[in-house]
Design a protein around this motif. Structure first.
Motif, PDB file in Angstrom:
ATOM      1  N   ARG A  69      -8.867   8.707  10.759  1.00 51.22           N
ATOM      2  CA  ARG A  69      -8.859   7.466   9.983  1.00 51.22           C
ATOM      3  C   ARG A  69      -8.057   6.421  10.773  1.00 51.22           C
ATOM      4  N   ASP A  76      -4.893  -3.534   1.538  1.00 56.04           N
ATOM      5  CA  ASP A  76      -4.383  -4.687   2.294  1.00 56.04           C
ATOM      6  C   ASP A  76      -5.344  -5.865   2.252  1.00 56.04           C
ATOM      7  N   ARG A  92       3.260   4.223  15.905  1.00 56.40           N
ATOM      8  CA  ARG A  92       2.341   5.094  15.183  1.00 56.40           C
ATOM      9  C   ARG A  92       2.130   6.398  15.948  1.00 56.40           C
ATOM     10  N   GLY A 126       0.808  -1.216   0.000  1.00 60.78           N
ATOM     11  CA  GLY A 126       0.000   0.000   0.000  1.00 60.78           C
ATOM     12  C   GLY A 126       0.840   1.265   0.000  1.00 60.78           C
ATOM     13  N   SER A 151       0.474  -4.196   7.429  1.00 64.91           N
ATOM     14  CA  SER A 151       0.554  -4.042   8.881  1.00 64.91           C
ATOM     15  C   SER A 151      -0.243  -5.199   9.475  1.00 64.91           C
ATOM     16  N   GLN A 188       9.747   0.271   3.132  1.00 65.96           N
ATOM     17  CA  GLN A 188       9.100  -1.020   2.870  1.00 65.96           C
ATOM     18  C   GLN A 188       9.287  -1.412   1.398  1.00 65.96           C
TER      19      GLN A 188
HETATM   20  O1  KDG Z   1       2.134  -1.308   2.571  1.00 63.26           O
HETATM   21  C1  KDG Z   1       1.538  -1.318   3.849  1.00 63.26           C
HETATM   22  C2  KDG Z   1       0.229  -0.583   3.798  1.00 63.26           C
HETATM   23  O2  KDG Z   1      -0.610  -1.259   2.906  1.00 63.26           O
HETATM   24  C3  KDG Z   1      -0.476  -0.426   5.132  1.00 63.26           C
HETATM   25  O3  KDG Z   1      -0.481  -1.645   5.861  1.00 63.26           O
HETATM   26  C4  KDG Z   1       0.140   0.709   5.904  1.00 63.26           C
HETATM   27  O4  KDG Z   1       0.014   0.951   8.249  1.00 63.26           O
HETATM   28  C5  KDG Z   1      -0.562   1.092   7.187  1.00 63.26           C
HETATM   29  C6  KDG Z   1      -1.893   1.756   7.153  1.00 63.26           C
HETATM   30  O5  KDG Z   1      -2.023   2.746   7.878  1.00 63.26           O
HETATM   31  O6  KDG Z   1      -2.795   1.315   6.445  1.00 63.26           O
END
Ligand code: KDG
Length: 339
Positions: free
Chosen positions: A175, A78, A154, A39, A96, A46
């Motif tokens: 979000r 995801d 985070r 994502g 994640s 990543q």
């Molecule tokens: O590539 C990883 C994303 O798809 C996602 O998992 C990142 O932590 C994330 C989010 O906030 O959606």
């Protein structure tokens, strides 16, 4: 210039500096092709880790396994990518852990706010028995977990107000990832959590559908969230691991030596990813402030208060999901702390 996706690159791989690096191999000459999608965008560690995986796998199989890399949700969000792994129509994704809990509920325990005291302890636990149990549990879901990678702690950004204490969350529309623990924790703090796929987030902030979001600093900066956010607080409210996932259908039909190559490559590329990721998470604050974002420091006391407020959420979900496994996780963390 507020468009954070880099569509010029489409499915081309790059060497991590935004320049394209031609692979010496070709998908048409390979026996096995891995479509790998994430994502996050191609600036993120990543993606650089994924390119490292590609390099290792292609060179060790002399191009017989070819890896096509996709970023910025080009292959879906995801959940969609995990579903594609289950169906065998995509081979790799690295989400994640939060959205994985919709497939294997024990994963939600990893996403309890303020669970892991630091990154080293988290990695100790994930690379030990707890992490192994969680990776093994994916097999019933037609996925194979090859390695733990790291997203990191985070933090909160928003476009409304400086957030220094738990009280400042009141009324903010945030979000969250699609995960019930995250949803409940932000509700407990008085915010209005709105679960949403990562690929929709930038536009949602730009259009004011949400006031803010929470992600590690590397993501906040490298995705250009400063274009649409005014405040950043180092809440460190949850440690967020990534899992390198492969489609079980695909993995099972690989010859044994190739299975070992992809497993070791996911591990080795992960070590590189984790190192670069930590560096970016630790170093990007000044750059974010230079882009005009106001930094609000969250004191250990304020974090402690947030932790107390969300504690009942952790207790409730531990009870609901798997009390014994939650106890095992807590003991493993304590043990890791003593080492
Ligand atoms: O590539 C990883 C994303 O798809 C996602 O998992 C990142 O932590 C994330 C989010 O906030 O959606």
């Amino acid at each position: 210039d507020a468009d954070q996706t880099d569509n010029e690159n489409e499915n081309a791989s790059n060497n991590g500096n935004g320049e394209e690096a031609a692979s010496e191999y070709n998908s048409s000459e390979a026996t096995h092709v891995i479509e790998a999608g994430i994502g996050l965008n191609n600036q993120h560690p990543q993606y650089h880790g994924l390119l490292r995986f590609k390099e290792i796998v292609e060179s060790e199989t002399d191009g017989d396994v070819y890896v096509e890399t996709y970023h910025s949700s080009q292959l879906g969000d995801d959940r969609q990518m995990m579903e594609a792994l289950q169906l065998g129509s995509q081979e790799v994704t690295i989400p994640s852990t939060a959205p994985i809990a919709n497939f294997v509920e024990q994963y939600a325990i990893l996403d309890f706010p303020f669970l892991f005291p630091d990154e080293e302890i988290a990695m100790d636990v994930l690379n030990g028995d707890i992490g192994d149990q969680l990776l093994d549990a994916l097999e019933d879901q037609e996925m194979v977990g090859l390695a733990w990678w790291e997203n990191g702690y985070r933090d909160l950004t928003n476009s409304v107000q400086a957030v220094a204490t738990a009280e400042d969350f009141q009324g903010l529309t945030i979000r969250t990832m699609e995960n019930e623990v995250h949803l409940a924790a932000f509700q407990e703090l008085g915010a209005n959590p709105t679960p949403m796929a990562f690929g929709e987030l930038f536009t949602a902030m730009q259009q004011g559908t949400v006031d803010g979001q929470e992600n590690p600093l590397a993501t906040i900066y490298l995705e250009g969230f400063y274009e649409v956010q005014d405040h950043y607080s180092d809440t460190n409210h949850v440690y967020s691991p990534f899992v390198f996932l492969m489609s079980k259908q695909f993995y099972d039909q690989l010859p044994d030596d190739y299975q070992e190559i992809v497993r070791n490559a996911a591990q080795e590329a992960g070590e590189y990813q984790i190192e670069e990721n930590r560096k970016q998470n630790n170093e990007l604050l000044d750059a974010l402030v230079d882009e005009g974002v106001e930094y609000t420091e969250v004191t250990p006391e304020a974090r402690e208060e947030m932790a107390e407020i969300v504690q009942p959420v952790n207790e409730r979900f531990a009870e609901q999901i798997d009390p014994d496994f939650a106890e095992e996780v807590y003991s493993a963390i304590e043990e890791a702390q003593q080492n």
